[in-house]
Enzyme design. Structure first.
Site, PDB file in Angstrom:
ATOM      1  N   ASP A   1       0.854  -1.194   0.000  1.00 30.86           N
ATOM      2  CA  ASP A   1       0.000   0.000   0.000  1.00 30.86           C
ATOM      3  C   ASP A   1       0.890   1.245   0.000  1.00 30.86           C
ATOM      4  O   ASP A   1       1.601   1.506   0.977  1.00 30.86           O
ATOM      5  CB  ASP A   1      -0.883  -0.065   1.255  1.00 30.86           C
ATOM      6  CG  ASP A   1      -1.738   1.165   1.454  1.00 30.86           C
ATOM      7  OD1 ASP A   1      -1.591   2.142   0.696  1.00 30.86           O
ATOM      8  OD2 ASP A   1      -2.554   1.147   2.384  1.00 30.86           O
TER       9      ASP A   1
ATOM     10  N   ASN B   1      -0.426   7.319  -8.960  1.00 32.11           N
ATOM     11  CA  ASN B   1      -1.647   6.986  -9.702  1.00 32.11           C
ATOM     12  C   ASN B   1      -2.631   6.152  -8.889  1.00 32.11           C
ATOM     13  O   ASN B   1      -3.832   6.190  -9.166  1.00 32.11           O
ATOM     14  CB  ASN B   1      -1.236   6.229 -10.979  1.00 32.11           C
ATOM     15  CG  ASN B   1      -2.400   5.486 -11.602  1.00 32.11           C
ATOM     16  OD1 ASN B   1      -3.236   6.086 -12.273  1.00 32.11           O
ATOM     17  ND2 ASN B   1      -2.485   4.167 -11.363  1.00 32.11           N
TER      18      ASN B   1
ATOM     19  N   TYR C   1     -14.047  11.234  -2.346  1.00 36.44           N
ATOM     20  CA  TYR C   1     -13.121  11.164  -3.487  1.00 36.44           C
ATOM     21  C   TYR C   1     -12.806  12.562  -4.037  1.00 36.44           C
ATOM     22  O   TYR C   1     -11.643  12.908  -4.301  1.00 36.44           O
ATOM     23  CB  TYR C   1     -13.771  10.290  -4.563  1.00 36.44           C
ATOM     24  CG  TYR C   1     -12.973  10.064  -5.807  1.00 36.44           C
ATOM     25  CD1 TYR C   1     -11.911   9.167  -5.831  1.00 36.44           C
ATOM     26  CD2 TYR C   1     -13.304  10.717  -6.999  1.00 36.44           C
ATOM     27  CE1 TYR C   1     -11.192   8.943  -6.993  1.00 36.44           C
ATOM     28  CE2 TYR C   1     -12.601  10.494  -8.167  1.00 36.44           C
ATOM     29  CZ  TYR C   1     -11.551   9.606  -8.161  1.00 36.44           C
ATOM     30  OH  TYR C   1     -10.842   9.383  -9.317  1.00 36.44           O
TER      31      TYR C   1
ATOM     32  N   LYS D   1      -9.312  14.452  -4.266  1.00 36.31           N
ATOM     33  CA  LYS D   1      -8.757  14.833  -5.576  1.00 36.31           C
ATOM     34  C   LYS D   1      -8.510  16.329  -5.679  1.00 36.31           C
ATOM     35  O   LYS D   1      -7.533  16.766  -6.304  1.00 36.31           O
ATOM     36  CB  LYS D   1      -9.676  14.334  -6.695  1.00 36.31           C
ATOM     37  CG  LYS D   1      -9.691  12.810  -6.856  1.00 36.31           C
ATOM     38  CD  LYS D   1      -8.297  12.249  -7.062  1.00 36.31           C
ATOM     39  CE  LYS D   1      -8.295  10.851  -7.663  1.00 36.31           C
ATOM     40  NZ  LYS D   1      -6.917  10.315  -7.780  1.00 36.31           N
TER      41      LYS D   1
ATOM     42  N   THR E   1     -12.120   2.156 -17.209  1.00 39.30           N
ATOM     43  CA  THR E   1     -11.344   1.228 -16.378  1.00 39.30           C
ATOM     44  C   THR E   1     -12.294   0.526 -15.423  1.00 39.30           C
ATOM     45  O   THR E   1     -13.478   0.858 -15.356  1.00 39.30           O
ATOM     46  CB  THR E   1     -10.293   1.974 -15.538  1.00 39.30           C
ATOM     47  OG1 THR E   1     -10.984   2.793 -14.595  1.00 39.30           O
ATOM     48  CG2 THR E   1      -9.361   2.831 -16.370  1.00 39.30           C
TER      49      THR E   1
HETATM   50  N1  LIG Z   1     -10.650   6.072 -14.833  1.00 35.21           N
HETATM   51  C1  LIG Z   1     -10.991   7.367 -14.811  1.00 35.21           C
HETATM   52  O1  LIG Z   1     -11.786   7.847 -15.637  1.00 35.21           O
HETATM   53  C2  LIG Z   1     -10.404   8.272 -13.782  1.00 35.21           C
HETATM   54  C3  LIG Z   1     -10.889   9.583 -13.701  1.00 35.21           C
HETATM   55  C4  LIG Z   1     -10.300  10.459 -12.808  1.00 35.21           C
HETATM   56  C5  LIG Z   1      -9.258  10.032 -12.003  1.00 35.21           C
HETATM   57  N2  LIG Z   1      -8.837   8.731 -12.074  1.00 35.21           N
HETATM   58  C6  LIG Z   1      -7.742   8.326 -11.212  1.00 35.21           C
HETATM   59  O2  LIG Z   1      -6.769   7.619 -11.966  1.00 35.21           O
HETATM   60  C7  LIG Z   1      -6.105   6.674 -11.124  1.00 35.21           C
HETATM   61  C8  LIG Z   1      -6.174   5.290 -11.742  1.00 35.21           C
HETATM   62  O3  LIG Z   1      -7.545   4.910 -11.830  1.00 35.21           O
HETATM   63  P1  LIG Z   1      -8.054   3.673 -12.712  1.00 35.21           P
HETATM   64  O4  LIG Z   1      -9.319   4.114 -13.316  1.00 35.21           O
HETATM   65  O5  LIG Z   1      -6.956   3.164 -13.565  1.00 35.21           O
HETATM   66  O6  LIG Z   1      -8.390   2.633 -11.533  1.00 35.21           O
HETATM   67  P2  LIG Z   1      -8.219   1.030 -11.436  1.00 35.21           P
HETATM   68  O7  LIG Z   1      -9.099   0.617 -10.320  1.00 35.21           O
HETATM   69  O8  LIG Z   1      -8.440   0.421 -12.779  1.00 35.21           O
HETATM   70  O9  LIG Z   1      -6.683   0.849 -11.052  1.00 35.21           O
HETATM   71  C9  LIG Z   1      -6.173   1.324  -9.839  1.00 35.21           C
HETATM   72  C10 LIG Z   1      -5.021   0.446  -9.401  1.00 35.21           C
HETATM   73  O10 LIG Z   1      -4.475   0.990  -8.180  1.00 35.21           O
HETATM   74  C11 LIG Z   1      -4.197  -0.089  -7.292  1.00 35.21           C
HETATM   75  N3  LIG Z   1      -4.226   0.428  -5.926  1.00 35.21           N
HETATM   76  C12 LIG Z   1      -5.319   0.818  -5.217  1.00 35.21           C
HETATM   77  N4  LIG Z   1      -4.954   1.232  -3.992  1.00 35.21           N
HETATM   78  C13 LIG Z   1      -3.609   1.112  -3.921  1.00 35.21           C
HETATM   79  C14 LIG Z   1      -2.641   1.405  -2.910  1.00 35.21           C
HETATM   80  N5  LIG Z   1      -3.025   1.885  -1.708  1.00 35.21           N
HETATM   81  N6  LIG Z   1      -1.331   1.167  -3.170  1.00 35.21           N
HETATM   82  C15 LIG Z   1      -0.936   0.667  -4.383  1.00 35.21           C
HETATM   83  N7  LIG Z   1      -1.812   0.373  -5.367  1.00 35.21           N
HETATM   84  C16 LIG Z   1      -3.126   0.598  -5.143  1.00 35.21           C
HETATM   85  C17 LIG Z   1      -5.281  -1.101  -7.573  1.00 35.21           C
HETATM   86  O11 LIG Z   1      -4.922  -2.411  -7.124  1.00 35.21           O
HETATM   87  C18 LIG Z   1      -5.430  -0.991  -9.088  1.00 35.21           C
HETATM   88  O12 LIG Z   1      -4.596  -1.895  -9.773  1.00 35.21           O
HETATM   89  C19 LIG Z   1      -6.790   6.787  -9.754  1.00 35.21           C
HETATM   90  O13 LIG Z   1      -6.075   7.671  -8.926  1.00 35.21           O
HETATM   91  C20 LIG Z   1      -8.130   7.386 -10.099  1.00 35.21           C
HETATM   92  O14 LIG Z   1      -8.718   8.035  -8.994  1.00 35.21           O
HETATM   93  C21 LIG Z   1      -9.382   7.850 -12.951  1.00 35.21           C
END
Ligand SMILES: NC(=O)c1ccc[n+]([C@@H]2O[C@H](COP(=O)([O-])OP(=O)(O)OC[C@H]3O[C@@H](n4cnc5c(N)ncnc54)[C@H](O)[C@@H]3O)[C@@H](O)[C@H]2O)c1
Length: 299
Positions: A63, A90, A156, A160, A190
């Site tokens: 983590d 990320n 969230y 953010k 995702t």
């Molecule tokens: N997908 C979107 O449209 C979107 C929009 C805005 C922001 N985001 C941000 O982008 C980032 C990636 O999101 P995503 O959509 O790829 O999500 P996802 O759920 O597909 O992937 C996130 C990954 O982070 C890992 N993870 C979670 N907590 C963790 C921790 N404490 N330590 C290490 N790894 C950890 C998970 O195991 C997972 O593999 C996030 O910060 C999310 O908030 C995504």
């Protein structure tokens, strides 16, 4: 020649989604990559994919919001690849619920993974670079949910928006050390957004606008020497678009002629702030200001 030849980068949460795309792109651009993950299987699959393609990658399990894990991630970069050049924060989770129904656990989990998940690796990486007198690149992951405000995401969105502020502040503190800190607000299809938006239609032909790998090229640029002059900025990144956000800025003012306000006069005077700007005094859904949304653009 890649944009990141000889560089070493960490991507937290790189086992799937946007982070996976970032890890693959950074490796394709020549960087050796530390895949930070809580999910060892997903992290190893990405590291294997990178090495199978001729790149270099290792997994750092744990983590990333725990300082000792952040120290281990940075140590892994240095021990395995000899240096660290870029950190992509990320990793993220969602626990969506309206505030009235939100449990303390749902609040704390999201705040911890996002805010401490940015603090811990950035704190360790910045101290590492400052001790060596070496430049560095940090890419933070904010969200339009925080910048514009999304219903059902007070935990969230607060995290953010905090990350956008974090990037702007740490950028100021780090500028004279040659360390840049920028934030992206990505949007992509995702596991995370399928939970929030339902399954997203995609087309078989042409450019797949919401593909998670579309976020990675701009992140590779922000990790490179070519972006040394850019810091403390917040970018929207999705599909083939990159947007620049302006942080909170004062839009209007009322004054009281050099004396303290009487609260009773605001009922008459405060309307001027809204009239000057056209901003509605009522609660608004800021996400309606998005240029591109998953519901109006699919494919
Ligand atoms: N997908 C979107 O449209 C979107 C929009 C805005 C922001 N985001 C941000 O982008 C980032 C990636 O999101 P995503 O959509 O790829 O999500 P996802 O759920 O597909 O992937 C996130 C990954 O982070 C890992 N993870 C979670 N907590 C963790 C921790 N404490 N330590 C290490 N790894 C950890 C998970 O195991 C997972 O593999 C996030 O910060 C999310 O908030 C995504």
């Amino acid at each position: 020649m890649g944009l990141l030849d000889g560089k070493v980068a960490i991507v937290t949460g790189a086992g799937r989604g946007i982070g996976r795309g970032e890890a693959l792109e950074l490796a394709a651009q020549g960087a050796s990559v530390v895949v930070g993950e809580v999910d060892g299987e997903a992290g190893q699959a990405v590291a294997d994919e990178i090495t199978a393609a001729g790149g270099a990658a290792v997994v750092a399990l744990g983590d990333c919001s725990e300082v000792e894990n952040a120290q281990a991630i940075v140590r892994t970069a240095v021990e395995e690849f000899g240096r660290l050049d870029a950190l992509v924060n990320n990793a993220g989770i969602l626990r969506d619920r309206t505030l009235a129904k939100m449990t303390p656990e749902e609040w704390d989990a999201v705040i911890k993974v996002h805010l401490r998940g940015h603090y811990a690796p950035t704190h360790v990486a910045i101290n590492h670079w400052r001790e060596l007198g070496q430049p560095g690149r940090v890419v933070c992951t904010a969200s339009t949910s925080g910048i514009l405000g999304n219903f059902g995401q007070s935990n969230y969105g607060a995290a953010k928006a905090g990350i956008a502020a974090f990037a702007q502040i740490v950028a100021q503190e780090s500028w004279k050390h040659g360390i840049t800190v920028n934030a992206i607000c990505p949007a992509a299809r995702t596991r995370m957004t399928e939970g929030a938006y339902g399954s997203i239609e995609t087309t078989d032909e042409g450019f797949d606008f919401w593909h998670p790998d579309n976020v990675a090229p701009f992140v590779a640029f922000l990790c490179s020497d070519a972006s040394a002059h850019i810091s403390g900025k917040v970018f929207g990144v999705q599909g083939d678009t990159v947007e620049l956000y302006r942080p909170f800025a004062s839009e209007a003012v009322i004054e009281n002629g050099g004396s303290r306000w009487d609260p009773a006069v605001f009922a008459d005077r405060v309307g001027s702030l809204f009239e000057q700007t056209g901003i509605s005094p009522a609660a608004e859904n800021g996400m309606k200001k998005l240029r591109y949304t998953m519901t109006n653009r699919t494919g």
